[in-house]
Design an enzyme around this catalytic site. Structure first.
Site, PDB file in Angstrom:
ATOM      1  N   THR A 105     -23.986  -1.444   3.259  1.00 43.65           N
ATOM      2  CA  THR A 105     -24.018  -0.061   2.773  1.00 43.65           C
ATOM      3  C   THR A 105     -22.576   0.428   2.728  1.00 43.65           C
ATOM      4  OG1 THR A 105     -24.147   0.863   5.003  1.00 43.65           O
ATOM      5  CG2 THR A 105     -26.245   0.349   3.921  1.00 43.65           C
ATOM      6  N   VAL A 130     -19.929  -3.423  12.006  1.00 46.27           N
ATOM      7  CA  VAL A 130     -19.173  -2.216  11.676  1.00 46.27           C
ATOM      8  C   VAL A 130     -18.199  -2.518  10.533  1.00 46.27           C
ATOM      9  CG1 VAL A 130     -17.656  -0.408  12.554  1.00 46.27           C
ATOM     10  CG2 VAL A 130     -19.386  -1.411  14.060  1.00 46.27           C
ATOM     11  N   LYS A 131     -18.343  -1.728   9.472  1.00 43.29           N
ATOM     12  CA  LYS A 131     -17.515  -1.949   8.272  1.00 43.29           C
ATOM     13  C   LYS A 131     -16.268  -1.075   8.380  1.00 43.29           C
ATOM     14  CE  LYS A 131     -18.762  -2.495   3.419  1.00 43.29           C
ATOM     15  NZ  LYS A 131     -19.743  -2.031   2.443  1.00 43.29           N
ATOM     16  N   ILE A 132     -15.110  -1.717   8.286  1.00 43.54           N
ATOM     17  CA  ILE A 132     -13.824  -1.043   8.519  1.00 43.54           C
ATOM     18  C   ILE A 132     -12.907  -1.289   7.314  1.00 43.54           C
ATOM     19  CG2 ILE A 132     -11.782  -0.995  10.024  1.00 43.54           C
ATOM     20  CD1 ILE A 132     -13.952  -0.410  11.854  1.00 43.54           C
TER      21      ILE A 132
END
Ligand code: E4P
Length: 218
Positions: free
Chosen positions: A27, A86-88
């Protein structure tokens, strides 16, 4: 090769999951906003709902851009479910956050990657996934597939464990090219995944077999 769906739409995630070919979900804030989600509680609940549908990794993107806030957000997101990655974003603070979150045992997906140099820093920081954006590179006249291929080769050469997650996929051709160059994962809208099934000879063959079956059962 893993197939992720690139959406926050629960019905589409459930449809892909029911096919038995889904390995995860990605997402981003744009995709979440498109679903009309508002407020922190609703955002967190939506990620939990996604995790209940799919049996695989779910990328949830931080919405802050400074190191301290990304760490706080990352810890909260990771605490939701063990499936959360976790998208960083691939910035200086982002690379530092990827390293720190990794040291805490939190998995990360380094996003908004448009060069091999960025991909190298993501791998060195210990990102679980790196997300090169194919379509957005193609949009500016560059070659997104070529970037994915170069990253795959560099990671193999040095033996990095970071998985190459080809993102910003716009067509069935993008998926097939990713299969051919050895991308570890593709994340795609459902439409392009379903389009892999399209073949006129399948449609025609099915029609012929159906006519024969009808004759036998009349
Ligand atoms: C990646 O994880 C992103 O969510 C996504 O693939 C971006 O795609 P877009 O360029 O079509 O917005």
């Amino acid at each position: 090769m893993k197939f992720f769906i690139d959406t926050a739409n629960l019905a589409q995630i459930a449809e892909a999951e029911s096919m038995g070919i889904l390995d995860g979900v990605t997402t981003n804030p744009s995709l979440m906003a498109k679903e009309g989600i508002k407020g922190k509680d609703a955002i967190m609940k939506h990620y939990t709902d996604i995790c209940k549908i799919v049996n695989g990794d779910v990328s949830a993107e931080v919405m802050s851009s400074d190191y301290e806030s990304m760490i706080e957000e990352g810890k909260e997101l990771a605490a939701l479910d063990k499936q959360i990655v976790v998208k960083i974003p691939c910035t200086a603070d982002g690379i530092k956050a990827i390293k720190s979150l990794g040291d805490m045992g939190i998995r990360t997906n380094c996003t908004l990657v448009f060069s091999t140099g960025q991909a190298m820093l993501a791998a060195k920081a210990g990102a679980s996934y790196v997300s090169p954006f194919i379509g957005r590179l193609d949009d500016i006249g560059a070659n997104g597939i070529e970037l994915v291929s170069r990253i795959v080769n560099i990671y193999r050469y040095y033996g990095y464990q970071t998985e190459v997650l080809a993102a910003s996929i716009r067509s069935v051709q993008h998926i097939i090219q990713c299969m051919e160059i050895g991308a570890d994962v593709i994340t795609s809208p459902l439409k392009s995944i379903l389009a892999l099934l399209n073949h006129p000879l399948t449609d025609n063959g099915l029609k012929i077999f159906q006519e024969a079956a009808d004759q036998m059962t009349k």
